[in-house]
Design an enzyme around this catalytic site. Structure first.
Site, short mmCIF file in Angstrom:
data_model
loop_
_atom_site.label_atom_id
_atom_site.label_comp_id
_atom_site.label_asym_id
_atom_site.label_seq_id
_atom_site.Cartn_x
_atom_site.Cartn_y
_atom_site.Cartn_z
N CYS A 38 60.49 40.11 17.74
CA CYS A 38 59.34 40.11 18.65
C CYS A 38 58.05 39.81 17.90
O CYS A 38 57.10 39.30 18.48
CB CYS A 38 59.23 41.41 19.42
SG CYS A 38 58.78 42.81 18.42
N HIS A 77 55.96 47.96 18.73
CA HIS A 77 56.34 46.72 19.41
C HIS A 77 55.15 45.77 19.44
O HIS A 77 54.00 46.20 19.52
CB HIS A 77 56.78 47.04 20.84
CG HIS A 77 57.53 45.95 21.53
ND1 HIS A 77 58.38 45.09 20.87
CD2 HIS A 77 57.56 45.56 22.83
CE1 HIS A 77 58.91 44.24 21.73
NE2 HIS A 77 58.42 44.50 22.93
N ASN A 86 56.33 40.52 27.82
CA ASN A 86 57.29 41.05 26.86
C ASN A 86 58.23 39.94 26.39
O ASN A 86 58.14 38.80 26.87
CB ASN A 86 58.09 42.20 27.50
CG ASN A 86 58.61 43.19 26.47
OD1 ASN A 86 58.51 42.97 25.26
ND2 ASN A 86 59.20 44.28 26.93
#
Length: 542
Positions: A172, A382, A414
């Site tokens: 990510c 994150h 996301n």
């Protein structure tokens, strides 16, 4: 040529090494556990720790899913709706999936310079100049068009990236940066197509921990110095088309790391020209308590940056309740917060214990506990893309009968695919102070049960001044197997070599693809010049 922006935001110091020499405290983003690799199974097959958080995991659970039928394909990942009729077993598996997709540190401040008073003044001036207003809109979102948008803004919103899926690679840090870099080029009016920046190129050339995580701030410096191409060069097919990276049988590979699946060759799939995107080197962190930013101006500064420059990379703490799943029904597998109480994530909410009805309008039945933000419930960090903001009216924020409020939120993109979240891969997260730990505005320090010091938070800010440059990149020695790619071969053979204009009010074609209008217009001009010369020639001869 040095831009005004570069003069305002000079290159920040890129730190080598680690604060106070504490290398053991250096963590990386990516969604892959720092501890808990395959050797942990050999030490104790009944216990393993992912992302610094203990998980009760029995080795038999991995063996049970090693040979899953082909029918259980990647279409349902990461929700795994069809895995098992045993809720307990499915819960085990989903826990591992959640951990592998979460990063473990967002310490942007250690890698970048703070937002200075000069930066703040320049941003404020840019905002006022663009908006002709001292008031920011109550809500704004680069991912959605509205009737209030100008034609210029509508055109640019068509070029904004859609949510990607990192699958079981802890990438990510690369996926979020790739999306935002392309978005900022679109908002700057430097492209008239969807850039589709390649996260895989970053994993190959600027690898850091690859599928074990990385730091978005460091990646931005790499892109500023050396650039990055689009998915036409190399895309995420190595994972999206590989069962090991996309389906439940990946549980057997969590410990062994999926990084070896990343292409070994450093070239593009084909020997052809591709656009190289470079950002300015003025990378900054917007976070309260650093530089000219404090609690009083941090949210406005983030909003002004997004409004004038485009989506931003944000880093935040994830607690266990963020990934608490809907256990049944049409929303099964989605995080509970997405489908109740306005769809806004509130860090103290007892989502795991919720057993009421589902629907964004449902507010009753949700309870709250401060224990949800204890260090025992820390799951990781994150990196995502902040697309905009808004206010969710009249949602529950506490256990009292009158604990109903209009809650400001950030709207985020996301990297968990389009079946997770709302509107195909997005989510809302409450702003500070409704969320005091799981938020972007302030740095949060936390000690895990294992004694690991975590320091997270902030929003990365940067600018772009120059359009991408068309350049021939080296190709891999062997052409790819067409069956291993997610698109037809023609997609990878080149970027369309149209002229990239720097006009700020560029209006792209309605399908969002690159326009050849510029080249067509040039041919008309050349033809008119030739005709004019011929007319003059014949007139003079007479």
């Amino acid at each position: 040529m040095t831009s005004i922006i570069n003069q305002r935001w000079p290159l920040g110091n890129l730190m080598d090494g680690f604060p106070n020499g504490e290398k053991q405290n250096k963590l990386s983003f990516g969604g892959v556990p720092e501890k808990g690799y395959f050797e942990e199974f050999n030490k104790d097959p009944k216990y393993i720790s992912f992302s610094g958080t203990p998980e009760k995991a029995y080795f038999e659970e991995f063996n049970r899913y090693r040979n899953i039928d082909e029918d259980d394909n990647r279409d349902t990942f990461p929700l795994f709706n069809e895995i098992s009729s045993n809720p307990e077993s499915e819960s085990y598996l989903q826990t591992f999936v959640d951990n592998v997709r979460i990063n473990t540190d967002i310490n942007f401040v250690s890698k970048t310079n703070s937002f200075s008073q000069n930066d703040l003044s320049y941003l404020n001036a840019t905002y006022v100049d663009k908006s002709l207003s001292l008031e920011l809109p109550i809500k704004f979102n680069w991912a959605k068009t509205t009737s209030a948008d100008s034609p210029d803004v509508v055109a640019k919103k068509k070029l904004i990236s859609k949510p990607d899926n990192q699958y079981l690679c802890g990438s990510c840090w690369a996926v979020s940066v790739a999306g935002v870099v392309g978005d900022v080029f679109a908002v700057a009016g430097l492209v008239n197509w969807v850039p589709n920046i390649s996260a895989t190129y970053a994993l190959i050339h600027y690898p850091q921990g690859r599928c074990k995580g990385g730091d978005p701030a460091t990646l931005l410096y790499n892109i500023a110095n050396n650039g990055i191409p689009s998915k036409h060069c190399v895309d995420y097919s190595w994972c999206s088309q590989n069962r090991t990276c996309t389906t439940a049988d990946s549980a057997a590979h969590f410990g062994s790391d999926l990084s070896p699946l990343i292409p070994k060759d450093r070239g593009c799939y084909f020997d052809s020209e591709h656009y190289i995107f470079k950002i300015d080197s003025n990378i900054r962190t917007i976070v309260a308590g650093s530089g000219a930013i404090d609690v009083s101006n941090v949210q406005r500064t983030i909003k002004e940056y997004i409004y004038t420059t485009g989506p931003a990379v944000g880093g935040y703490i994830i607690f266990r309740n963020f990934t608490s799943k809907v256990p049944f029904g049409p929303h099964k597998g989605n995080s509970t917060f997405n489908v109740i109480n306005g769809g806004v994530y509130l860090e103290k909410a007892n989502y795991a214990q919720y057993r009421g009805e589902y629907g964004e309008h449902i507010t009753e039945g949700l309870t709250f506990s401060s224990s949800n933000t204890d260090s025992d419930n820390y799951a990781g960090g994150h990196a995502i893309s902040i697309m905009g903001w808004g206010i969710q009216p009249r949602i529950r924020v506490g256990n009292g009968p009158n604990d109903i409020a209009d809650v400001p939120y950030w709207y985020c993109r996301n990297s968990w695919g389009t079946k997770w979240g709302m509107n195909g891969g997005y989510f809302k997260i409450a702003m500070y102070p409704y969320n005091r730990k799981s938020q972007f505005s302030k740095i949060v320090e936390l000690m895990t049960p294992q004694g690991q010091h975590i320091r997270l938070g902030g929003v990365l800010a940067f600018t772009v001044s120059n359009p991408p440059v068309l350049k021939k990149l080296p190709a891999n020695k062997q052409p790819p197997n067409p069956n291993s790619l997610s698109k037809l071969l023609d997609y990878y053979k080149n970027d369309e070599d149209d002229i990239v204009t720097k006009l700020p009010n560029i209006v792209p074609p309605s399908d969002g693809k690159k326009s050849t209008t510029s080249k067509t217009n040039n041919w008309y001009i050349y033809a008119l010049i030739i005709i004019f010369i011929l007319i003059i020639f014949f007139v003079l001869r007479k």
